[in-house]
Design an enzyme around this catalytic site. Structure first.
Site, PDB file in Angstrom:
ATOM      1  N   CYS A   1       0.848  -1.196   0.000  1.00 34.24           N
ATOM      2  CA  CYS A   1       0.000   0.000   0.000  1.00 34.24           C
ATOM      3  C   CYS A   1       0.884   1.246   0.000  1.00 34.24           C
ATOM      4  CB  CYS A   1      -0.930   0.005   1.210  1.00 34.24           C
ATOM      5  SG  CYS A   1      -2.301  -1.172   1.111  1.00 34.24           S
TER       6      CYS A   1
ATOM      7  N   HIS B   1      -1.031  -9.835  -4.840  1.00 32.46           N
ATOM      8  CA  HIS B   1      -0.106  -9.427  -5.890  1.00 32.46           C
ATOM      9  C   HIS B   1       0.182 -10.588  -6.820  1.00 32.46           C
ATOM     10  CE1 HIS B   1       2.485 -10.943  -2.629  1.00 32.46           C
ATOM     11  NE2 HIS B   1       3.410 -11.209  -3.547  1.00 32.46           N
TER      12      HIS B   1
END
Length: 114
Positions: free
Chosen positions: A7, A100
């Protein structure tokens, strides 16, 4: 999520080698590449893993495949092929708890033993 490494990377708080960015996704070079081309594609929305996806995340999950396709094309991998890997959970090798995908390419890939 406040303490999430990915993030912070997507917000520019931690430096990375950006490869691609749009409103929903961020792609950057892996700091420990295992192939000549090794890029991570992450959603900007924090989701821990594939296992944590909900039906409300269906649009993010679907759009992520198109973001991966776009990044692979930008990297010149579309013609020769590439590998996409999602590690889900510690035992599978997920070290950052943020969804991811690893895009690997630039060489012929062998299939690892299981």
């Amino acid at each position: 999520m406040e303490d999430c490494l990915f993030c912070k990377i997507s917000k520019g708080e931690i430096p990375s080698t950006k490869v691609y960015e749009d409103d929903d996704f961020f792609a950057f070079k892996d700091i420990a590449p295992v192939a000549p081309v090794h890029v991570l594609v992450i959603p900007k929305k924090h989701v821990q893993s594939i296992a944590a996806l909900t039906e409300a995340d269906a649009a993010v999950a679907g759009k992520m495949l198109f973001a991966i396709q776009k990044v692979a094309s930008l990297l010149g991998l579309a013609e020769d092929g590439y590998r996409v890997i999602f590690n889900t959970g510690e035992k599978a090798g997920q070290t950052v708890r943020h969804l991811h995908a690893h895009i690997l390419g630039g060489k012929e890939m062998a299939w690892p033993g299981v």
